[in-house]
Structures are given as C-alpha cells and as structure tokens.
Design a protein around this motif. Structure first.
Motif, mmCIF file in Angstrom:
data_model
loop_
_atom_site.group_PDB
_atom_site.id
_atom_site.type_symbol
_atom_site.label_atom_id
_atom_site.label_comp_id
_atom_site.label_asym_id
_atom_site.label_seq_id
_atom_site.Cartn_x
_atom_site.Cartn_y
_atom_site.Cartn_z
ATOM 1 N N LEU A 250 0.833 -1.198 0.000
ATOM 2 C CA LEU A 250 0.000 0.000 0.000
ATOM 3 C C LEU A 250 0.876 1.259 0.000
ATOM 4 N N ILE A 251 1.979 1.215 0.731
ATOM 5 C CA ILE A 251 2.910 2.354 0.746
ATOM 6 C C ILE A 251 3.473 2.592 -0.653
ATOM 7 N N THR A 252 3.862 1.510 -1.309
ATOM 8 C CA THR A 252 4.391 1.632 -2.669
ATOM 9 C C THR A 252 3.348 2.206 -3.621
ATOM 10 N N LEU A 253 2.111 1.711 -3.497
ATOM 11 C CA LEU A 253 1.038 2.177 -4.372
ATOM 12 C C LEU A 253 0.724 3.648 -4.134
ATOM 13 N N THR A 254 0.564 4.031 -2.867
ATOM 14 C CA THR A 254 0.247 5.427 -2.569
ATOM 15 C C THR A 254 1.420 6.345 -2.914
ATOM 16 N N GLY A 255 2.655 5.818 -2.785
ATOM 17 C CA GLY A 255 3.819 6.615 -3.179
ATOM 18 C C GLY A 255 3.770 6.967 -4.656
ATOM 19 N N LYS A 256 3.412 5.978 -5.473
ATOM 20 C CA LYS A 256 3.288 6.238 -6.914
ATOM 21 C C LYS A 256 2.146 7.214 -7.188
ATOM 22 N N GLU A 257 1.035 7.050 -6.446
ATOM 23 C CA GLU A 257 -0.090 7.978 -6.616
ATOM 24 C C GLU A 257 0.340 9.410 -6.304
ATOM 25 N N MET A 258 1.072 9.589 -5.214
ATOM 26 C CA MET A 258 1.474 10.933 -4.785
ATOM 27 C C MET A 258 2.481 11.560 -5.741
ATOM 28 N N VAL A 259 3.342 10.721 -6.319
ATOM 29 C CA VAL A 259 4.277 11.242 -7.325
ATOM 30 C C VAL A 259 3.501 11.765 -8.533
ATOM 31 N N GLY A 260 2.527 10.969 -8.989
ATOM 32 C CA GLY A 260 1.703 11.409 -10.120
ATOM 33 C C GLY A 260 0.885 12.642 -9.798
ATOM 34 N N GLN A 261 0.296 12.660 -8.602
ATOM 35 C CA GLN A 261 -0.502 13.829 -8.197
ATOM 36 C C GLN A 261 0.369 15.072 -8.080
ATOM 37 N N GLY A 262 1.572 14.901 -7.530
ATOM 38 C CA GLY A 262 2.488 16.036 -7.405
ATOM 39 C C GLY A 262 2.900 16.575 -8.762
ATOM 40 N N SER A 263 3.149 15.671 -9.712
ATOM 41 C CA SER A 263 3.531 16.107 -11.061
ATOM 42 C C SER A 263 2.397 16.869 -11.737
ATOM 43 N N GLU A 264 1.174 16.373 -11.574
ATOM 44 C CA GLU A 264 0.022 17.054 -12.175
ATOM 45 C C GLU A 264 -0.173 18.436 -11.554
ATOM 46 N N MET A 265 -0.049 18.531 -10.233
ATOM 47 C CA MET A 265 -0.219 19.831 -9.579
ATOM 48 C C MET A 265 0.893 20.790 -9.996
#
Length: 334
Positions: A250-265
């Motif tokens: 779950l940490i790995t998955l959310t880490g990837k989500e946050m990287v993508g969200q950060g890039s979009e923002m």
C-alpha cells in the motif's frame, strides 16, 4: 465655433489654450498611471503564483523526506504542515484571480491537493500498520527463538543412549537453521522491498513451518506442548509478515499515486504562472499601443487647437493692420 472664439477676449483665448494643454497633459499622465497600476497588479499576481509554486515544491520535498525516513511521524507532520500552507495560499488565490482559465486551474488544484491529502492519510496509516507488523514480527521471533532453544535444551537432556536423541537434535537444528534463514530473508525483504525478496521471505517462512511437521513426529509427548507454542509463534509471525507485506504494498502504491498527483499539480501551477507572464506581456503591449495612440491623438488635437486659437488671435490683428495700411495710403473708404 469660430464666432464664439471671435467674441471672447485675447486673455481668455490664451487661458483656454494653456488650459487645453494642461488637460491633455493630465490625460496622458492618467494613461501612464493606469498602465503602471495594471502592471503592478499583474506583478503581484505573478508573485502569488510564484509563492504557490514554492509551497508546492515544499510539499513534494517534505513528502520525499517522509519516504526516506521510512514513515517517521515527525516527518509526516512536516508534510501535513506543508500541505496546509499550500491549501491556504490556494484559497487566497481563488479570491484574487478572476480570469476563467486561472480559476479553472485553481479549482483543479483544489481537487488535486484533496487527492494528495487522501493518499497521504493512507500512507501514514500504512506506515503505522507496517511498524506495528514489524514490532509483532520481532516479538514473535523472540518467542520462537526461545521456544526452539527450550526444545533443543530438552533434547540435550535426553539420555545419550537414547536412539532418537541424535535424530531429534538434527531435526531441531534444522528448524533453527531454517528459522534463522527466514529472519535473514525477511530482513532482506524489509531492507530492499521487491517482488523477488518478498517471495523469497514468504517461501522460506513456509519451509520453516513445514519443517515443524517432521520435528513433531520425532518429539516425545512431553515436548509437544512447547512445539505447539512454537507453531503458534511462527503462525503469528507469518500473520505479521503478511500484514507488513500488505502495508508495504500500500505504501508503494500510494507513493506512486502521490508522485503522479504532485507532477500534475506542478504542471497546473506552472501553467498558472505562465498565464500571468502571458497576461503581463499582452497587457504591457496593449498599454503601449494605447499610450502611443493617445499621445498621437493628443498631439494632433493640440496642434489643431493651437492653430485655431492662433488664427482667432492673429486674424483681427491682420485685418486691423490692413485697414491702417489702406488709410495710410489715402484710402478712407473703410
């Protein structure tokens, strides 16, 4: 118009001329002031957008530091503080910007930081679950090691002449070795989480638990109670390992989500800043054109007014001079 100008005094005509020049100068100064005020306002908006970029960068950096500290709660608080600072600045800009494209980007940022906050909450929960699982694994490993040592000591105390003693010692030593291999594989998985290290740790633990079956067949009845405790400790260890595996995934998955969200923002924040640059350039060009047009119109109007007033002042003088010259030549008909 000519009759009206012709009926007023010279002093009034001069006052009218100077007043017109002053009025045109004030108009030009007003245009310059409006241009400067607009440029200042746009510069403030560029500063607001730049501040939003800086705060977003702080969010991304603090999130990375949180990951590097392996879920340290102090680092998690820093991420939360940076997210709240970014959200506050974002709400401020929603009340400041008015252009539809800017408001669209800011509203998308609101949704983006909301998703980022949800991912952060999931990551914090996962890290806490992972830490709890590691604590449970450590406790169960200590219990298992103690129980294996107890069984080994019990076998050593058997009569050396007992034919089963040597075989039982081998079985216990094999279980102990397999469990040490399990701990080593699990530590390798924790240090370097990957599908390969995960599978090796799970397989080694399964092999250790399976090895207890052969040990159970050779141990005496008096030793079976300790063996059952060992089986329970290893089962709890496996449950904790699976819980850690779930948390880590779950940490790995959310880490990837946050990287993508950060890039979009970041992309939206850069677009917002670029909009301010484009607006500044277009507004500056527009103000330059307006100032040029106003200057030309004021110059033209001033010239026309100067000519008109000059004619109104000099024409009566010329007419009077013409009459005086004719009288001087003896023409008394005027």
């Amino acid at each position: 118009m000519n009759n009206w100008l012709g009926n007023i005094s010279v002093n009034l005509k001069l006052a009218l001329g100077f007043g017109l020049v002053l009025a045109l100068t004030m108009l030009l100064a007003l245009m310059a002031w409006v241009s400067l005020d607009r440029l200042t306002w746009r510069s403030d908006r560029m500063g607001d957008a730049a501040q939003l970029n800086l705060l977003l960068n702080n969010v991304r950096v603090s999130r990375l530091q949180y990951m590097l500290t392996n879920g340290d709660e102090t680092a998690a608080q820093k991420v939360q503080v940076s997210v709240e600072a970014f959200t506050t600045q974002q709400q401020k800009l929603l009340g400041t910007f008015s252009q539809p494209e800017n408001l669209k980007l800011l509203k998308e940022q609101v949704a983006g930081i909301g998703s980022f906050q949800q991912s952060l909450n999931k990551m914090r929960d996962a890290f806490q679950a992972g830490h709890g699982a590691r604590t449970a694994m450590g406790s169960n490993a200590e219990v298992a090691n103690r129980l294996i040592a107890t069984i080994y000591s019990s076998v050593l105390q058997m009569n050396p002449g007992n034919a089963d003693r040597f075989e039982q010692l081998q079985d216990v030593s094999r279980v102990k070795e397999q469990f040490l291999l399990t701990l080593n594989e699990v530590n390798g998985y924790i240090a370097n989480s990957s599908p390969d290290t995960e599978q090796r740790a799970v397989n080694q633990l399964h092999e250790t638990i399976e090895g207890l079956k052969q040990l159970s067949e050779n141990l005496s009845i008096s030793q079976q109670d300790v063996l059952h405790q060992l089986q329970g400790a290893l089962a709890s260890y496996r449950t904790a390992l699976l819980a850690y595996k779930t948390a880590n995934n779950l940490i790995t998955l959310t880490g990837k989500e946050m990287v993508g969200q950060g890039s979009e923002m970041w992309a939206r924040s850069e677009a917002l800043y670029q909009n301010q640059l484009d607006s500044r350039d277009s507004e500056t060009a527009l103000m330059r054109r307006l100032q040029l047009v106003c200057t030309l119109l004021i110059l033209l109007f001033g010239i026309l007014a100067a000519v008109a007033i000059t004619v109104q002042i000099t024409r009566p003088i010329r007419e009077t001079l013409d009459i005086v010259e004719r009288i001087a030549t003896g023409d008394l008909t005027q």
